[in-house]
Structures are given as C-alpha cells and as structure tokens.
Write a protein that holds these residues in place. Structure first.
Motif, short mmCIF file in Angstrom:
data_model
loop_
_atom_site.label_atom_id
_atom_site.label_comp_id
_atom_site.label_asym_id
_atom_site.label_seq_id
_atom_site.Cartn_x
_atom_site.Cartn_y
_atom_site.Cartn_z
N LYS A 129 0.84 -1.20 0.00
CA LYS A 129 0.00 0.00 0.00
C LYS A 129 0.88 1.25 0.00
N THR A 130 0.33 2.35 -0.52
CA THR A 130 1.03 3.63 -0.46
C THR A 130 0.06 4.71 -0.02
N CYS A 131 0.58 5.70 0.71
CA CYS A 131 -0.18 6.89 1.09
C CYS A 131 -1.57 6.52 1.61
N GLU A 132 -1.59 5.79 2.72
CA GLU A 132 -2.85 5.29 3.25
C GLU A 132 -3.74 6.41 3.77
N ALA A 133 -5.05 6.09 3.82
CA ALA A 133 -6.04 7.06 4.28
C ALA A 133 -5.77 7.44 5.73
N PRO A 134 -6.00 8.70 6.07
CA PRO A 134 -5.73 9.17 7.44
C PRO A 134 -6.84 8.77 8.42
N PRO A 135 -6.49 8.84 9.73
CA PRO A 135 -5.14 9.04 10.28
C PRO A 135 -4.35 7.74 10.22
N TRP A 136 -3.29 7.74 9.48
CA TRP A 136 -2.50 6.55 9.14
C TRP A 136 -2.07 5.77 10.39
N TYR A 137 -1.66 6.48 11.43
CA TYR A 137 -1.21 5.79 12.65
C TYR A 137 -2.28 4.85 13.20
N ALA A 138 -3.55 5.21 12.99
CA ALA A 138 -4.64 4.39 13.52
C ALA A 138 -4.72 3.03 12.82
N ASN A 139 -4.12 2.92 11.64
CA ASN A 139 -4.13 1.65 10.92
C ASN A 139 -3.14 0.64 11.51
N TYR A 140 -2.13 1.12 12.24
CA TYR A 140 -1.05 0.25 12.69
C TYR A 140 -0.66 0.52 14.14
N GLU A 141 0.25 1.45 14.37
CA GLU A 141 0.85 1.62 15.71
C GLU A 141 -0.19 1.84 16.80
N TRP A 142 -1.15 2.73 16.57
CA TRP A 142 -2.10 3.06 17.63
C TRP A 142 -2.93 1.86 18.06
N LYS A 143 -3.06 0.86 17.19
CA LYS A 143 -3.80 -0.35 17.57
C LYS A 143 -3.10 -1.12 18.69
N GLN A 144 -1.80 -0.85 18.89
CA GLN A 144 -1.03 -1.55 19.91
C GLN A 144 -0.83 -0.70 21.18
#
Length: 421
Positions: free
Chosen positions: A119-134
């Motif tokens: 994927k490139t340039c993911e929909a915001p807020p991008w952090y919510a897709n990965y890091e913030w889930k942890q």
C-alpha cells in the motif's frame, strides 16, 4: 534507569543513531546494531571505532537479524540485554519490532510511520491503521513506545507542541517546511531509502485544513518561502507522517507539510512514475521472472549513505506557525539549519540522515533517564518537548526562532525560553 540499546537497521539513519548512542554510552550502556546484512552493521562499528566515537569504554557490536521475524528479534533483545530498541531500519519493520518489544518489555523508538509494502499513502489518520492499535498492549505490558522520533516526524512535532503550550495564545495554522539546499553531485539520487522516498509521492497528498482532511495530487500545490541561511526555496504540498498525529493531538485547524524539490527531481520522478517504474506491485518479465519495479529502481540508484562524502550545502527544516499572542496576530518560524559537511566530519553522514538520527538517540537518553519512560505509547507531541529540544542543543541540532522580534536561539543553555530583544 534503562540501559543497553539495540539499533535495528544499518542504513544512513541507523549510522547516525549508532554514533550518537556511542557518544553517550556512559548513560546508554552497550550499543548493538542489527541488520539483515551483518557486514553493513559491522561497517558502522568500524566507523565508530575509527572516530574513537565512544565517550566511555564499552561494547559496540554488530548482529545479523531479519527483523520481520518477531521471535528472532525478541531473542536478540534478550540476548543483548537491550532495554531500549531503536527501529531505524525500513518502516516496513515497525510493527514486527514493536511486537518484539511488547513481548520482552523493552522500550521502543522509531523515526517514521509503519508502511505496508502493498500500500502507499494510506487514508488518514494513518497511525490508527497500525501503531495506535497496539497502544493498549503497550500500556498493559508497561512498554514505553515513542513514535516518530526523527526530525519530521519528530522535532517538528515538538516545535508545534511548544508553540501551542508556550508561545501562542491560539495557534491557527502550522506549515511544516522541509528544504534541502545541498548538492550531492550525482545525476539523480534520493537522500534516504529510495523505496520509502518514492512511495511518499506516488499516491494522494493528505493535509489537514479547516479541521478536516483534504486530498490533493502530488506537485499540485506549490509555494515559495524565504528561509534563514538557505534563502528562497520552492516547495510542494506533500502528505507526511506528522500530520496524521498532530491533527489528532493538537487543536489546530490547518496543518500542512511542504517539501522542497528541484525541477530536475520532479522531471525524473515524473518519467519514472509515468513508465510504471515506481509501482510497488509485482510485474512479470517476458522471461517469466517476477519483479517489483520500485525495487529495481532502488537497486540501480546510489546508496543514500554513499552521498555523504561529497555532499555540500545545508538543510533548513521548521514550523511556520500563525496564530494569536496577547490579542494580536502573531507569526513565528521555529527551525533548524544543518550543514552536510559538518555532519560528515562528525559522524560520516549527510545532513538528512543526521537530522533524523540524532533525535532518536536523544529520545533514548530521555527514556534511559526516566524523563520519557512513560510505560505507554506516545507520539512526540504528547511528550514534554523542552527536555528533548534542550538535549538536541547539545547534540548538534540547535533550534532557532524567527518572528517580529528578530532571529535568535529558542532556548538558553539552561533550557529556558529566550525572550525577544
């Protein structure tokens, strides 16, 4: 106090992180560098030794590691006794390294947002897709995780936090400006990992305007700025990591990121992109071999670390902040200027790597001393900015402010804000 640092990666940023950690090993303890290519990690060890880069007798050691393997990464954390892990490799590794830190209880630092190779340039807020889930997992394990501790993201977030808390009564807009007025004497090269560099610019450009997300095309909006030291610079509205967290954590209606590009860079980028050579999707050759075009382009371009010796000129990165102070409109540019040759003389890097790597090492020092050891996940703007900025004053990245009262250092030697003359 947390001691012993494991640095993931052996590229330009990791090179700087390792040198700066070695310079402060009396506090940080052992310095371990792990890479999928052990020889590159060993080269960094040799560079530190050649520059007599340790301020205290101690261990600097290279290791081989596939950091996508969570079990192997956790095993290396335990084997080295590392209590602080700095993820300075490709941002594809963030979530794997973070998982290993949660498993072992080690503190985690990175310098950029996680990316999915597909994927490139993911929909915001991008952090919510990965890091913030942890975030809950970090809190449950008592793991300190500091996200985006480079320059941008990173130091520019701290500038924004300081402005909101101490320099303005109300902040209405933040324009983050990243310019490089240097020259590396190559026909074409990127200043950091080409794969990550190009992926930033091949999708949508997201900015935070009037309190909501706005989508643009790359190179659609252009703006020129008159900047300290480097003069007039042309920039383009660009999507970038810090907007995805600042828009959540600061009550500011307009937050934009502007990056400087030469006409030559844009021309080469446009040709490569138009031909499909910047695609992250695999294609099959007529010989039946499957290749990823972007990885082929990366393979033929110069290694960013190789640019350092010939790089001339300076970078200028900062936040142009507009708002209200004492009932009147107020504007301030909070910024840093970094010299490519000065960075090379000190640690053998160019300024783009230097500005990203020094802040990560400073973040490690704040975790080691307990100032930022929160036992939870935070982006930079959620942490007290002044201790970090004061450390950076002593580590090679001083901060200045330009406003209606002149251009001056932001902080005094004791860390107090300097008043306008």
């Amino acid at each position: 106090m947390k001691r012993n640092v494991l640095i993931i990666g052996a590229g330009g940023v990791a090179h700087v992180v390792a040198h700066k950690c070695a310079q402060h090993n009396a506090v940080l303890g052992e310095v371990h560098i792990a890479s999928r290519t052990p020889a590159k990690a060993q080269n960094i060890v040799r560079s530190i030794q050649a520059r007599h880069g340790m301020n205290h007798p101690g261990l600097v050691q290279a290791h081989g590691l596939n950091a996508l393997d969570v079990r192997a990464t956790a095993a290396l954390i335990r084997a080295t006794g590392a209590r602080i892990v700095i993820q300075a490799g490709t941002s594809f590794l963030n979530m794997s390294v973070l998982a290993a830190c949660i498993e072992t209880g080690a503190a985690y630092i990175d310098t950029a947002i996680h990316e999915d190779p597909s994927k490139t340039c993911e929909a915001p807020p991008w952090y919510a897709n990965y890091e913030w889930k942890q975030a809950q997992a970090c809190a449950a394990a008592g793991v300190t995780a500091v996200l985006g501790a480079g320059f941008d993201p990173g130091v520019v977030n701290a500038y924004a936090r300081l402005a909101v808390d101490e320099l303005f009564d109300e902040v209405r807009s933040i324009d983050i400006i990243d310019t490089n007025a240097g020259s590396h004497e190559k026909y074409f090269a990127t200043n950091f990992d080409p794969e990550i560099n190009f992926r930033e610019f091949t999708g949508s450009v997201w900015s935070w305007q009037q309190g909501r997300w706005q989508e643009n095309r790359m190179f659609e909006e252009r703006r020129e700025w008159e900047l300290p030291v480097v003069g007039r610079q042309t920039t383009y509205l660009t999507g970038h990591d810090e907007i995805h967290s600042l828009s959540t954590h600061l009550n500011v209606p307009d937050i934009r990121f502007w990056m400087g590009f030469s006409d030559h860079y844009i021309n080469v980028f446009t040709v490569l992109n138009s031909l499909g050579l910047l695609s992250e999707k695999p294609v099959r050759t007529d010989g039946g071999q499957e290749v990823v075009p972007l990885k082929v382009v990366k393979a033929v371009l110069p290694d960013p670390a190789s640019l350092a010796s010939s790089y001339q000129g300076k970078t200028c990165i900062g936040d142009l902040i507009r708002g209200v102070k004492d009932g009147k409109p107020h504007e301030a540019l909070i910024y840093n200027v970094c010299d490519h040759q000065a960075a090379y003389r000190e640690v053998g890097s160019q300024a783009v790597s230097y500005t990203a790597g020094v802040p990560a090492a400073a973040a490690a020092l704040l975790i080691a001393s307990g100032v930022w050891d929160t036992g939870s996940m935070n982006n930079i703007e959620q942490l007290p900015p002044r201790p970090w900025l004061q450390l950076l004053e002593t580590m090679g990245l001083p901060t200045r402010i330009r406003d209606a009262f002149g251009d001056r250092k932001l902080l005094s030697p004791c860390g107090a804000l300097l008043k306008a003359a």
